[in-house]
Design a protein around this motif. Structure first.
Motif, PDB file in Angstrom:
ATOM      1  N   ASP A 130       0.754  -1.071   0.020  1.00 15.94           N
ATOM      2  CA  ASP A 130      -0.190  -0.183  -0.053  1.00 15.94           C
ATOM      3  C   ASP A 130       0.856   1.140  -0.131  1.00 15.94           C
ATOM      4  O   ASP A 130       1.964   1.174  -0.356  1.00 15.94           O
ATOM      5  CB  ASP A 130      -1.055  -0.131   1.355  1.00 15.94           C
ATOM      6  N   ASN A 131       0.428   2.332   0.483  1.00 18.96           N
ATOM      7  CA  ASN A 131       1.094   3.689   0.429  1.00 18.96           C
ATOM      8  C   ASN A 131       2.022   3.798   1.685  1.00 18.96           C
ATOM      9  O   ASN A 131       2.608   4.899   1.824  1.00 18.96           O
ATOM     10  CB  ASN A 131       0.213   4.885   0.212  1.00 18.96           C
ATOM     11  N   SER A 132       1.848   2.795   2.446  1.00 17.21           N
ATOM     12  CA  SER A 132       2.833   3.086   3.857  1.00 17.21           C
ATOM     13  C   SER A 132       4.278   2.611   3.493  1.00 17.21           C
ATOM     14  O   SER A 132       4.717   1.964   2.342  1.00 17.21           O
ATOM     15  CB  SER A 132       2.576   2.024   4.693  1.00 17.21           C
ATOM     16  N   PRO A 133       5.126   3.296   4.048  1.00 13.70           N
ATOM     17  CA  PRO A 133       6.747   2.917   3.833  1.00 13.70           C
ATOM     18  C   PRO A 133       7.014   1.616   4.521  1.00 13.70           C
ATOM     19  O   PRO A 133       6.387   0.899   5.016  1.00 13.70           O
ATOM     20  CB  PRO A 133       7.418   3.912   4.702  1.00 13.70           C
ATOM     21  N   GLY A 134       8.273   1.090   4.102  1.00 13.31           N
ATOM     22  CA  GLY A 134       8.489  -0.360   4.094  1.00 13.31           C
ATOM     23  C   GLY A 134       8.866  -0.233   5.937  1.00 13.31           C
ATOM     24  O   GLY A 134       8.853   0.596   6.612  1.00 13.31           O
ATOM     25  N   GLU A 135       8.412  -1.571   6.324  1.00 15.37           N
ATOM     26  CA  GLU A 135       8.529  -1.841   7.775  1.00 15.37           C
ATOM     27  C   GLU A 135       9.647  -2.854   8.186  1.00 15.37           C
ATOM     28  O   GLU A 135       9.617  -4.043   7.483  1.00 15.37           O
ATOM     29  CB  GLU A 135       7.283  -2.174   8.507  1.00 15.37           C
ATOM     30  N   THR A 136      10.420  -2.493   9.147  1.00 12.99           N
ATOM     31  CA  THR A 136      11.549  -3.332   9.649  1.00 12.99           C
ATOM     32  C   THR A 136      11.349  -4.117  10.713  1.00 12.99           C
ATOM     33  O   THR A 136      10.772  -3.506  11.851  1.00 12.99           O
ATOM     34  CB  THR A 136      12.956  -2.618   9.655  1.00 12.99           C
ATOM     35  N   ILE A 137      11.335  -5.405  11.003  1.00 12.51           N
ATOM     36  CA  ILE A 137      11.132  -6.272  12.019  1.00 12.51           C
ATOM     37  C   ILE A 137      12.507  -6.866  12.464  1.00 12.51           C
ATOM     38  O   ILE A 137      13.032  -7.674  11.619  1.00 12.51           O
ATOM     39  CB  ILE A 137      10.028  -7.189  11.673  1.00 12.51           C
ATOM     40  N   THR A 138      13.038  -6.951  13.447  1.00 12.68           N
ATOM     41  CA  THR A 138      13.988  -7.588  14.245  1.00 12.68           C
ATOM     42  C   THR A 138      13.428  -8.653  15.053  1.00 12.68           C
ATOM     43  O   THR A 138      12.683  -8.828  15.879  1.00 12.68           O
ATOM     44  CB  THR A 138      14.780  -6.884  15.128  1.00 12.68           C
ATOM     45  N   LEU A 139      13.831 -10.046  14.832  1.00 15.83           N
ATOM     46  CA  LEU A 139      13.249 -11.089  15.082  1.00 15.83           C
ATOM     47  C   LEU A 139      13.956 -11.408  16.608  1.00 15.83           C
ATOM     48  O   LEU A 139      14.948 -11.008  16.904  1.00 15.83           O
ATOM     49  CB  LEU A 139      13.379 -12.346  14.432  1.00 15.83           C
ATOM     50  N   THR A 140      13.028 -12.034  17.565  1.00 16.46           N
ATOM     51  CA  THR A 140      13.552 -12.446  18.975  1.00 16.46           C
ATOM     52  C   THR A 140      13.323 -13.724  19.276  1.00 16.46           C
ATOM     53  O   THR A 140      12.362 -14.243  18.229  1.00 16.46           O
ATOM     54  CB  THR A 140      13.114 -11.373  19.837  1.00 16.46           C
TER      55      THR A 140
ATOM     56  N   ARG B 192      -3.932  -8.020  -3.660  1.00 17.22           N
ATOM     57  CA  ARG B 192      -2.613  -6.980  -3.005  1.00 17.22           C
ATOM     58  C   ARG B 192      -1.413  -8.038  -2.820  1.00 17.22           C
ATOM     59  O   ARG B 192      -1.666  -8.989  -2.316  1.00 17.22           O
ATOM     60  CB  ARG B 192      -3.317  -6.274  -1.664  1.00 17.22           C
ATOM     61  N   LYS B 193      -0.317  -7.417  -3.187  1.00 17.86           N
ATOM     62  CA  LYS B 193       0.824  -8.152  -3.038  1.00 17.86           C
ATOM     63  C   LYS B 193       1.616  -7.541  -1.882  1.00 17.86           C
ATOM     64  O   LYS B 193       2.106  -6.496  -1.697  1.00 17.86           O
ATOM     65  CB  LYS B 193       1.736  -8.194  -4.267  1.00 17.86           C
ATOM     66  N   VAL B 194       2.060  -8.553  -0.763  1.00 21.34           N
ATOM     67  CA  VAL B 194       2.699  -8.345   0.477  1.00 21.34           C
ATOM     68  C   VAL B 194       4.178  -8.833   0.067  1.00 21.34           C
ATOM     69  O   VAL B 194       4.333 -10.105   0.041  1.00 21.34           O
ATOM     70  CB  VAL B 194       1.989  -8.656   1.706  1.00 21.34           C
ATOM     71  N   THR B 195       5.396  -8.250   0.262  1.00 26.72           N
ATOM     72  CA  THR B 195       6.507  -8.812  -0.075  1.00 26.72           C
ATOM     73  C   THR B 195       7.347  -8.689   0.996  1.00 26.72           C
ATOM     74  O   THR B 195       7.481  -7.741   1.622  1.00 26.72           O
ATOM     75  CB  THR B 195       7.433  -7.764  -1.209  1.00 26.72           C
ATOM     76  N   LEU B 196       8.011 -10.029   1.315  1.00 24.81           N
ATOM     77  CA  LEU B 196       9.090 -10.101   2.747  1.00 24.81           C
ATOM     78  C   LEU B 196      10.490 -10.009   2.199  1.00 24.81           C
ATOM     79  O   LEU B 196      10.816 -11.043   1.227  1.00 24.81           O
ATOM     80  CB  LEU B 196       8.850 -11.339   3.355  1.00 24.81           C
ATOM     81  N   TYR B 197      11.265  -9.199   2.636  1.00 25.60           N
ATOM     82  CA  TYR B 197      12.845  -9.198   2.453  1.00 25.60           C
ATOM     83  C   TYR B 197      13.196  -9.621   3.718  1.00 25.60           C
ATOM     84  O   TYR B 197      13.318  -9.112   4.752  1.00 25.60           O
ATOM     85  CB  TYR B 197      13.177  -7.906   2.105  1.00 25.60           C
ATOM     86  N   ILE B 198      14.207 -10.939   3.606  1.00 24.69           N
ATOM     87  CA  ILE B 198      14.401 -11.487   4.711  1.00 24.69           C
ATOM     88  C   ILE B 198      15.918 -11.902   4.830  1.00 24.69           C
ATOM     89  O   ILE B 198      16.611 -12.355   3.722  1.00 24.69           O
ATOM     90  CB  ILE B 198      13.526 -12.948   4.780  1.00 24.69           C
ATOM     91  N   GLN B 199      16.427 -11.731   5.918  1.00 25.93           N
ATOM     92  CA  GLN B 199      17.832 -12.325   6.201  1.00 25.93           C
ATOM     93  C   GLN B 199      17.573 -12.608   7.684  1.00 25.93           C
ATOM     94  O   GLN B 199      17.900 -11.912   8.806  1.00 25.93           O
ATOM     95  CB  GLN B 199      18.971 -11.482   6.056  1.00 25.93           C
ATOM     96  N   ALA B 200      17.125 -14.279   8.007  1.00 23.89           N
ATOM     97  CA  ALA B 200      16.811 -14.516   9.097  1.00 23.89           C
ATOM     98  C   ALA B 200      16.741 -15.982   9.153  1.00 23.89           C
ATOM     99  O   ALA B 200      16.415 -16.687   8.173  1.00 23.89           O
ATOM    100  CB  ALA B 200      15.372 -13.961   9.537  1.00 23.89           C
ATOM    101  N   SER B 201      16.714 -16.598  10.374  1.00 24.80           N
ATOM    102  CA  SER B 201      16.231 -17.907  10.630  1.00 24.80           C
ATOM    103  C   SER B 201      15.041 -17.789  11.575  1.00 24.80           C
ATOM    104  O   SER B 201      15.510 -17.278  12.632  1.00 24.80           O
ATOM    105  CB  SER B 201      17.570 -18.537  11.232  1.00 24.80           C
ATOM    106  N   PHE B 202      13.923 -18.586  11.166  1.00 21.31           N
ATOM    107  CA  PHE B 202      12.914 -18.640  11.749  1.00 21.31           C
ATOM    108  C   PHE B 202      12.951 -19.700  12.771  1.00 21.31           C
ATOM    109  O   PHE B 202      13.085 -21.106  12.505  1.00 21.31           O
ATOM    110  CB  PHE B 202      11.585 -18.629  10.936  1.00 21.31           C
ATOM    111  N   LYS B 203      12.489 -19.612  13.972  1.00 21.31           N
ATOM    112  CA  LYS B 203      11.948 -20.864  14.891  1.00 21.31           C
ATOM    113  C   LYS B 203      10.380 -21.207  14.683  1.00 21.31           C
ATOM    114  O   LYS B 203      10.374 -22.124  14.340  1.00 21.31           O
ATOM    115  CB  LYS B 203      12.046 -20.549  16.356  1.00 21.31           C
ATOM    116  N   THR B 204       9.801 -20.245  14.493  1.00 22.89           N
ATOM    117  CA  THR B 204       8.204 -20.100  14.158  1.00 22.89           C
ATOM    118  C   THR B 204       7.852 -19.041  13.099  1.00 22.89           C
ATOM    119  O   THR B 204       8.350 -17.974  12.991  1.00 22.89           O
ATOM    120  CB  THR B 204       7.401 -20.014  15.310  1.00 22.89           C
ATOM    121  N   LEU B 205       7.221 -19.475  11.905  1.00 26.60           N
ATOM    122  CA  LEU B 205       6.450 -18.774  11.347  1.00 26.60           C
ATOM    123  C   LEU B 205       5.138 -19.011  10.750  1.00 26.60           C
ATOM    124  O   LEU B 205       4.886 -20.079  10.439  1.00 26.60           O
ATOM    125  CB  LEU B 205       7.275 -18.637   9.879  1.00 26.60           C
TER     126      LEU B 205
END
Length: 298
Positions: A102-112, A130-143
């Motif tokens: 949408d028109n919102s800026p990108g959001e950054t999330i730090t995993l814990t 609507r397309k939601v795109t995730l740019y990722i450099q992470a290892s997930f325990k849960t998703l």
């Protein structure tokens, strides 16, 4: 205006009902006055969010450009254009950058290590998915992507996820073989045409096919695939409601002493009775409250 007054675009119906000269083709101008039903809220959560954050929704084109992201593009999720808000939950280590489409800026999330519930309310409407795109450099325990309510999901790069969940949607599973290190998958009330992509996840140790009753041929093809592509697969505990075809009995063999698999229950017999496949841990199937397991007589 409908979002601001009622918390939902469906409030347009009340505006049309209380303003005789108003139509969907009307061009509103500064200074125009509209009647509305006082105290009538459709989505109190959205209305409260706007009030708390001092947001007044506005129509028109107000695109935030350019949006720049520093991490690799890993996941694209398509959701309905009727969705007002979406989200996902996750834990692990690393970072995610989200383009909400949408028109919102990108959001950054730090995993814990603690599971975070990420939510977003869309600030604009569109006429297509609507397309939601995730740019990722992470290892997930849960998703858990259930609250994204995906109609389609494309995993573009190998993605490290220990536990993956999606529920209550109709979704092809073709991208799931891109998951890495995944030992638990929960598909709760998922409608899908085929489960065969799950055969490629050889590290899987727990699979929950809960609630939804899959077509018997879909289940049979998946179970036979587990035998035919076993290789160095880990043993797995599979819970499901659909009863496969055939009987839980040793299948016949061909002239080369290979099993002739003609039913899902025959494939389960092979998986739970082949000694070499049950050395490090045992195969277990819980089907409509009946358990089939190596070393037991069920």
């Amino acid at each position: 205006m409908a979002l601001h007054i009622y918390g939902s675009v469906e409030g347009i119906l009340d505006l049309l009902a209380t303003n005789e000269n108003l139509s969907l083709d009307s061009d509103l101008r500064s200074g125009d006055e509209l009647n509305y039903t006082e105290g009538y809220l459709i989505n109190k959560e959205v209305s409260a969010y706007y009030d708390t954050h001092g947001i007044t929704p506005a129509s028109g084109e107000m695109h935030v450009y350019p949006k720049s992201f520093t991490l690799p593009k890993c996941v694209e999720v398509y959701t309905s254009n009727t969705e007002i808000s979406v989200g996902f939950s996750c834990s692990g280590s690393g970072n995610i950058e989200v383009d909400w489409g949408d028109n919102s800026p990108g959001e950054t999330i730090t995993l814990t290590d603690t599971v975070q519930n990420i939510t977003h309310i869309f600030d604009s409407s569109i006429g297509e998915k609507r397309k939601v795109t995730l740019y990722i450099q992470a290892s997930f325990k849960t998703l858990d992507v259930s609250d994204l309510r995906p109609l389609a999901m494309y995993i573009l790069k190998p993605l490290s996820v220990e536990r993956f969940k999606v529920s209550d949607v109709s979704l092809p599973l073709d991208s799931l073989p891109m998951l890495r290190g995944t030992f638990r998958i929960t598909l709760d009330s998922i409608k899908t045409e085929k489960l065969m992509p799950l055969v490629e996840l050889k590290e899987l140790m727990e699979l929950n096919l809960l609630t939804f009753v899959y077509r018997q041929p879909t289940i049979d093809a998946f179970l036979v695939g587990l035998v035919q592509k076993h290789g160095n697969r880990r043993n797995c505990r599979i819970t499901m409601k659909t009863v496969p075809s055939g009987n839980y009995a040793e299948p016949e063999r061909d002239e080369n002493n290979r099993y002739i698999l003609t039913s899902g229950m025959g494939a389960i017999w092979v998986l739970t009775n082949e000694p070499a496949w049950n050395e490090g841990g045992v195969w277990e199937f819980i089907i409509d409250n009946t358990t089939y397991k190596y070393g037991t007589n069920n």
